[in-house]
Enzyme design. Structure first.
Site, mmCIF file in Angstrom:
data_model
loop_
_atom_site.group_PDB
_atom_site.id
_atom_site.type_symbol
_atom_site.label_atom_id
_atom_site.label_comp_id
_atom_site.label_asym_id
_atom_site.label_seq_id
_atom_site.Cartn_x
_atom_site.Cartn_y
_atom_site.Cartn_z
ATOM 1 N N LYS A 1 0.854 -1.188 0.000
ATOM 2 C CA LYS A 1 0.000 0.000 0.000
ATOM 3 C C LYS A 1 0.884 1.230 0.000
ATOM 4 C CE LYS A 1 -4.541 0.618 0.400
ATOM 5 N NZ LYS A 1 -5.477 -0.435 0.000
HETATM 6 N N1 GLU Z 1 -7.167 0.049 -3.029
HETATM 7 C C1 GLU Z 1 -7.964 -1.093 -3.366
HETATM 8 C C2 GLU Z 1 -8.013 -2.064 -2.209
HETATM 9 O O1 GLU Z 1 -7.855 -1.689 -1.073
HETATM 10 C C3 GLU Z 1 -7.563 -1.716 -4.689
HETATM 11 C C4 GLU Z 1 -6.160 -2.234 -4.746
HETATM 12 C C5 GLU Z 1 -5.758 -2.685 -6.156
HETATM 13 O O2 GLU Z 1 -6.597 -2.678 -7.031
HETATM 14 O O3 GLU Z 1 -4.602 -3.023 -6.299
HETATM 15 O O4 GLU Z 1 -8.304 -3.217 -2.382
#
Ligand code: GLU
Length: 422
Positions: free
Chosen positions: A111
């Site tokens: 993240k």
């Molecule tokens: N931010 C989204 C999540 O928390 C999507 C992450 C992604 O598509 O890589 O799942």
């Protein structure tokens, strides 16, 4: 034991560690493997000087935490928010590891986050910040290393600037470095709707298990961004009534049902729901305690707490957001026994699943129809639901713990089988 002696230590990181420990206890994971699986693998902290429109230079801080790189390239969104902390990003990275593993994606978890209130920035300032962040993390990411995506406060346009920055660096168009892009730049059909559509899919499936029909279903949603609004539309199309919605300015409640098209148009025009005339104004705290069949927190972490968990009046709690329920609230909900909880790593997995499809299409230079995307998405969601339901029965545990047991087992097994180097 939870991890306190780390740079990531914070309430939200502890929350993720405690959830992990409950699942690891159930499967009797040994201490060495447990710590190895739980700890984030690495993080990058960057300072970003950005020239503002006034001519002044402001320095922003950003992070990228790669929690797990043992099961494939890391995967996870980038959050732009004024309250972002390293501990929060680490917790979100950990949840990405379990989410990808649970639904069977060949990814690790990561993240990113930047401490900024993007609402206060002009488009040109936002572009400079997005490009600078990408430039700073470029040595640590790539289509085979770590593939970012949107999260709270970022969108397709931000992904486009980041993809362009990376592509300029490597010297050729390289769309597989990031997902959630505009269609014109290799984005996937259906990615925009995917997270909310997936949330709605789980809500419908679990309501059906409970024998609750669409006509009998009312829905309250905290957060009217990409996830909340798409889930609202999908559940409305199914025949449910959406009676409460909110954003960072507060919420609106209408027991007869909110006109979603008007709410979406109002938000686009006014940049928030504030003053929306389609119902009675409520605070975000009040919204969470409204009577409804399904409550969907679709904004930030730690909103369902020891304070309000006993007062919830929903039959189902569907976690569109990551980490919306504290450990204490989890315990209260488990004790109450009258709320069916769909945990974040399962509930909002539709987004990263279609991100995976987008990455596959980019690598193959072969693009799929929307029908193909959704067909494949629903199959993966159904498989994940069946696995979680079976694991819950096997261990007689909460649905969250069952989902985490599945998520962490595969990562732990991969680490154990790979062994230690040297
Ligand atoms: N931010 C989204 C999540 O928390 C999507 C992450 C992604 O598509 O890589 O799942």
């Amino acid at each position: 034991m939870s991890l306190t002696n780390t740079i990531y230590n914070s309430p939200v990181f502890q929350q993720a560690c405690n959830q992990f420990d409950i699942a690891a206890d159930i499967i009797g994971m040994d201490a060495g493997l447990r710590e190895r699986t739980k700890r984030p693998r690495r993080c990058v902290i960057v300072s970003m000087p950005v020239r503002m429109d006034s001519g002044a230079i402001e320095i922003f801080e950003g992070y990228r935490v790669q929690h797990n790189l043992s099961t494939g390239p890391a995967k996870g969104g980038i959050r732009f928010h004024q309250d972002v902390t390293l501990g929060e990003v680490a917790a979100l990275a950990m949840w990405m590891s379990w989410k990808c593993s649970l639904v069977g994606l060949p990814y690790g978890g990561a993240k990113g986050g930047v401490v900024v209130n993007a609402r206060d920035m002009s488009t040109t300032e936002l572009e400079r910040l997005s490009r600078r962040y990408m430039q700073e993390i470029t040595p640590f990411i790539g289509p085979n290393i770590d593939i970012p995506a949107p999260d709270v406060g970022t969108n397709e346009q931000v992904m486009a600037w980041m993809m362009d920055t990376y592509s300029n660096h490597v010297g050729h168009f390289d769309p597989g470095v990031i997902t959630g892009k505009p269609i014109a730049l290799g984005g996937s059909l259906g990615r925009r709707e995917a997270t909310g559509e997936g949330v709605a899919w789980f809500v419908k499936a679990y309501l059906q298990d409970l024998g609750i029909t669409p006509e009998k279903t009312t829905v309250v949603i905290q957060g009217f961004g990409n996830v909340g609004s798409e889930a609202a539309l999908a559940l409305y199309d199914w025949g449910a009534e959406v009676t409460g919605i909110s954003d960072f300015t507060g919420g609106v409640y209408n027991p007869k049902g909110i006109n979603l098209k008007e709410a979406i148009a109002y938000t686009a025009a006014h940049k928030s729901l504030q003053g929306f005339p389609g119902g009675q104004a409520v605070t975000n705290d009040e919204l969470l305690e409204l009577p409804c069949t399904v409550l969907i927190p679709a904004a930030l972490e730690r909103v369902i707490t020891a304070k309000n968990a006993g007062k919830l009046k929903c039959r189902m709690l569907a976690e569109g957001a990551n980490g919306p329920t504290t450990n204490e609230a989890d315990m209260i909900i488990n004790q109450r026994g009258d709320i069916d909880l769909i945990p974040d790593v399962l509930c909002n997995s539709g987004g990263v699943i279609v991100s995976y499809f987008e990455w596959l299409q980019n690598l193959q230079n072969y693009y799929w129809s929307k029908g193909e995307v959704f067909d494949k998405l629903y199959r993966m969601l159904a498989k994940a639901k069946a696995a979680v339901d079976e694991t819950q029965k096997k261990y007689n545990c909460s649905r969250r713990t069952a989902a985490l047991v599945l998520g962490i087992s595969r990562v732990a097994e991969a680490k154990a089988k790979r062994g230690l180097f040297p």
